[in-house]
Write a protein that holds these residues in place. Structure first.
Motif, PDB file in Angstrom:
ATOM      1  N   GLY A  57       0.785  -1.260  -0.138  1.00 33.40           N
ATOM      2  CA  GLY A  57       0.101  -0.063  -0.808  1.00 33.40           C
ATOM      3  C   GLY A  57       0.026   1.176  -0.393  1.00 33.40           C
ATOM      4  N   GLU A  58       2.106   1.121   0.085  1.00 30.84           N
ATOM      5  CA  GLU A  58       3.055   2.911  -0.346  1.00 30.84           C
ATOM      6  C   GLU A  58       3.037   3.134  -1.339  1.00 30.84           C
ATOM      7  OE1 GLU A  58       4.200   3.727   2.784  1.00 30.84           O
ATOM      8  OE2 GLU A  58       2.738   2.234   4.306  1.00 30.84           O
ATOM      9  N   GLU A  59       3.572   3.908  -1.362  1.00 33.92           N
ATOM     10  CA  GLU A  59       3.541   4.433  -2.658  1.00 33.92           C
ATOM     11  C   GLU A  59       4.851   4.260  -2.759  1.00 33.92           C
ATOM     12  OE1 GLU A  59       1.669   5.308  -4.502  1.00 33.92           O
ATOM     13  OE2 GLU A  59      -0.389   5.163  -3.412  1.00 33.92           O
ATOM     14  N   GLN A  60       6.389   4.531  -2.191  1.00 34.33           N
ATOM     15  CA  GLN A  60       7.822   4.994  -2.052  1.00 34.33           C
ATOM     16  C   GLN A  60       7.998   4.388  -1.255  1.00 34.33           C
ATOM     17  OE1 GLN A  60       8.817   7.422  -4.418  1.00 34.33           O
ATOM     18  NE2 GLN A  60       6.367   8.984  -4.628  1.00 34.33           N
ATOM     19  N   THR A  61       9.821   3.496  -2.575  1.00 35.73           N
ATOM     20  CA  THR A  61       9.837   2.413  -2.269  1.00 35.73           C
ATOM     21  C   THR A  61      10.953   3.199  -1.646  1.00 35.73           C
ATOM     22  OG1 THR A  61       9.034   1.106  -3.749  1.00 35.73           O
ATOM     23  CG2 THR A  61      11.122   0.186  -2.867  1.00 35.73           C
ATOM     24  N   ALA A  62      11.471   2.086  -0.465  1.00 32.71           N
ATOM     25  CA  ALA A  62      13.507   2.908   0.435  1.00 32.71           C
ATOM     26  C   ALA A  62      14.108   2.794  -0.814  1.00 32.71           C
ATOM     27  CB  ALA A  62      13.263   2.520   1.652  1.00 32.71           C
ATOM     28  N   PRO A  63      15.241   3.699  -0.590  1.00 37.41           N
ATOM     29  CA  PRO A  63      16.608   3.069  -1.954  1.00 37.41           C
ATOM     30  C   PRO A  63      16.804   1.743  -1.295  1.00 37.41           C
ATOM     31  CG  PRO A  63      16.782   5.100  -2.355  1.00 37.41           C
ATOM     32  CD  PRO A  63      15.972   5.029  -1.050  1.00 37.41           C
ATOM     33  N   PRO A  64      17.956   0.649  -1.107  1.00 39.30           N
ATOM     34  CA  PRO A  64      18.021  -0.622  -0.460  1.00 39.30           C
ATOM     35  C   PRO A  64      19.120  -0.062   0.132  1.00 39.30           C
ATOM     36  CG  PRO A  64      18.552  -0.989  -2.952  1.00 39.30           C
ATOM     37  CD  PRO A  64      17.511   0.541  -2.944  1.00 39.30           C
ATOM     38  N   CYS A  65      19.298  -0.837   0.687  1.00 41.01           N
ATOM     39  CA  CYS A  65      21.257  -0.241   1.801  1.00 41.01           C
ATOM     40  C   CYS A  65      21.394  -1.491   1.827  1.00 41.01           C
ATOM     41  CB  CYS A  65      20.823  -0.438   3.692  1.00 41.01           C
ATOM     42  SG  CYS A  65      20.039  -1.634   3.650  1.00 41.01           S
ATOM     43  N   ARG A  66      22.981  -1.577   2.157  1.00 39.44           N
ATOM     44  CA  ARG A  66      23.818  -2.973   1.704  1.00 39.44           C
ATOM     45  C   ARG A  66      24.833  -2.931   3.168  1.00 39.44           C
ATOM     46  NH1 ARG A  66      24.488  -3.553  -3.910  1.00 39.44           N
ATOM     47  NH2 ARG A  66      25.997  -5.352  -3.511  1.00 39.44           N
ATOM     48  N   LYS A  67      23.996  -4.672   3.084  1.00 40.03           N
ATOM     49  CA  LYS A  67      24.563  -5.424   3.936  1.00 40.03           C
ATOM     50  C   LYS A  67      25.523  -6.611   4.053  1.00 40.03           C
ATOM     51  CE  LYS A  67      20.585  -3.122   7.360  1.00 40.03           C
ATOM     52  NZ  LYS A  67      19.879  -3.567   8.427  1.00 40.03           N
ATOM     53  N   ARG A  68      26.477  -6.454   5.594  1.00 42.43           N
ATOM     54  CA  ARG A  68      27.309  -8.863   5.489  1.00 42.43           C
ATOM     55  C   ARG A  68      25.945  -9.324   6.146  1.00 42.43           C
ATOM     56  NH1 ARG A  68      31.859  -5.261   5.761  1.00 42.43           N
ATOM     57  NH2 ARG A  68      33.155  -5.469   4.625  1.00 42.43           N
ATOM     58  N   CYS A  69      25.762 -10.624   6.232  1.00 42.90           N
ATOM     59  CA  CYS A  69      25.221 -11.088   7.096  1.00 42.90           C
ATOM     60  C   CYS A  69      26.356 -12.874   6.813  1.00 42.90           C
ATOM     61  CB  CYS A  69      23.941 -11.421   6.553  1.00 42.90           C
ATOM     62  SG  CYS A  69      23.736 -12.947   5.047  1.00 42.90           S
ATOM     63  N   ASP A  70      25.609 -13.369   8.098  1.00 43.18           N
ATOM     64  CA  ASP A  70      26.398 -14.930   8.432  1.00 43.18           C
ATOM     65  C   ASP A  70      26.778 -15.539   7.059  1.00 43.18           C
ATOM     66  OD1 ASP A  70      26.170 -14.044  11.019  1.00 43.18           O
ATOM     67  OD2 ASP A  70      25.138 -15.076  11.689  1.00 43.18           O
ATOM     68  N   ALA A  71      25.538 -15.456   6.120  1.00 44.22           N
ATOM     69  CA  ALA A  71      25.654 -16.362   4.608  1.00 44.22           C
ATOM     70  C   ALA A  71      26.834 -15.553   3.881  1.00 44.22           C
ATOM     71  CB  ALA A  71      24.182 -16.413   4.479  1.00 44.22           C
TER      72      ALA A  71
END
Length: 294
Positions: A57-71
């Motif tokens: 229902g949100e009109e805007q999509t925030a820019p993605p961020c970049r993260k590390r993870c265990d995988a």
């Protein structure tokens, strides 16, 4: 939930495939931030879909961020920015996962029951935290699960009654807002829960008959062998009724973002998985050995 809900990748545009991956990774990070690493082990495509739908229902999509993870500890991967939809999906994911542990503890025997007991112990603290955040949702889920377990104890041969209890479990995930959107989403996730339950029962017929476990499909049609050939058409019609109601709910939703991606999953992915389960060609995670790769 079981991983049945996924897009058909060849029909996705590159940005849509990337978006699904970003939501998947963003949900994993949301679960980890709110509940620690344990519950990230049970991340599913189904809950990725839930996050997409509750946030559409949100009109805007925030820019993605970049993260590390265990995988992926050495490289940063694009993931969806934290928002309310991901937080809600993280909370619901923990509740559903814990209740799946509870259900296995009630149903299984031997080593599987011991594993379910261990998972309940390990997941209890996170569950208590999620229950404090969504107390009404948890109460509805417990009631639905108790009703389902009662039907299983009775060896109920009605697919509709058993599927209804499971469907109420997934419909409970929709937050109470008191508006038309809540009604549409509850209708959608009710029939998604019904579809998942019956499809999982169809997939497990052979195993359940071998182990003398409850299976509403086998009981309803009086199966003596696990072969679904003779009952495929009526079973497919039953599943298609829920798919039709899911499609109708999609058409009633006011979509602000991710409409094409969600449409791919509902109109292409779910019918394809239905066909694959009924003809015996379904593979977990689309044939990949791990989640996160379409």
């Amino acid at each position: 939930m079981f991983g049945f809900i996924r897009p058909v990748k060849p029909e996705l545009r590159v940005k849509e495939a990337d978006r699904f991956q970003q939501i998947y990774c963003g949900l994993c990070h949301a679960i980890r931030a709110r509940y620690g690493r344990f519950y990230t082990l049970f991340l599913s495509y189904d809950m990725t879909f839930f996050a997409l739908v509750v946030g559409c229902g949100e009109e805007q999509t925030a820019p993605p961020c970049r993260k590390r993870c265990d995988a992926h500890p050495l490289t940063r991967r694009a993931c969806a920015a934290p928002d309310g939809a991901l937080e809600l999906a993280a909370d619901v994911s923990v509740l559903l996962t814990y209740h799946k542990f509870r259900d296995s503890l009630a149903d299984e025997k031997g080593p599987k029951r011991a594993l379910a007991w261990l998972l309940c112990r390990l997941g209890r603290r996170g569950y208590e935290r999620a229950r404090a955040r969504l107390p009404e949702t948890d109460r509805e889920m417990i009631q639905a699960l108790d009703d389902l377990q009662q039907l299983e104890r009775e060896k109920c041969d009605s697919m509709d009654r058993a599927a209804d209890a499971s469907a109420r479990l997934t419909a409970a995930a929709v937050p109470h807002t008191g508006d038309a959107r809540e009604r549409v989403l509850r209708q959608m996730f009710y029939h998604i829960g019904r579809w998942i339950y019956l499809l999982d029962a169809a997939q497990d017929v052979a195993e359940d008959m071998e182990q003398d476990n409850y299976n509403p499909v086998a009981l309803r049609y009086g199966l003596r062998t696990p072969d679904l050939t003779e009952i495929r058409q009526p079973l497919e019609r039953t599943l298609e009724r829920s798919l039709a109601d899911i499609c109708m709910a999609y058409d009633l939703l006011d979509m602000g973002r991710d409409a094409d991606l969600i449409r791919n999953i509902i109109f292409l992915g779910m019918p394809l998985v239905t066909k694959q389960v009924l003809d015996g060609t379904y593979q977990t995670n689309g044939g990949w050995g791990k989640h996160g790769s379409l």
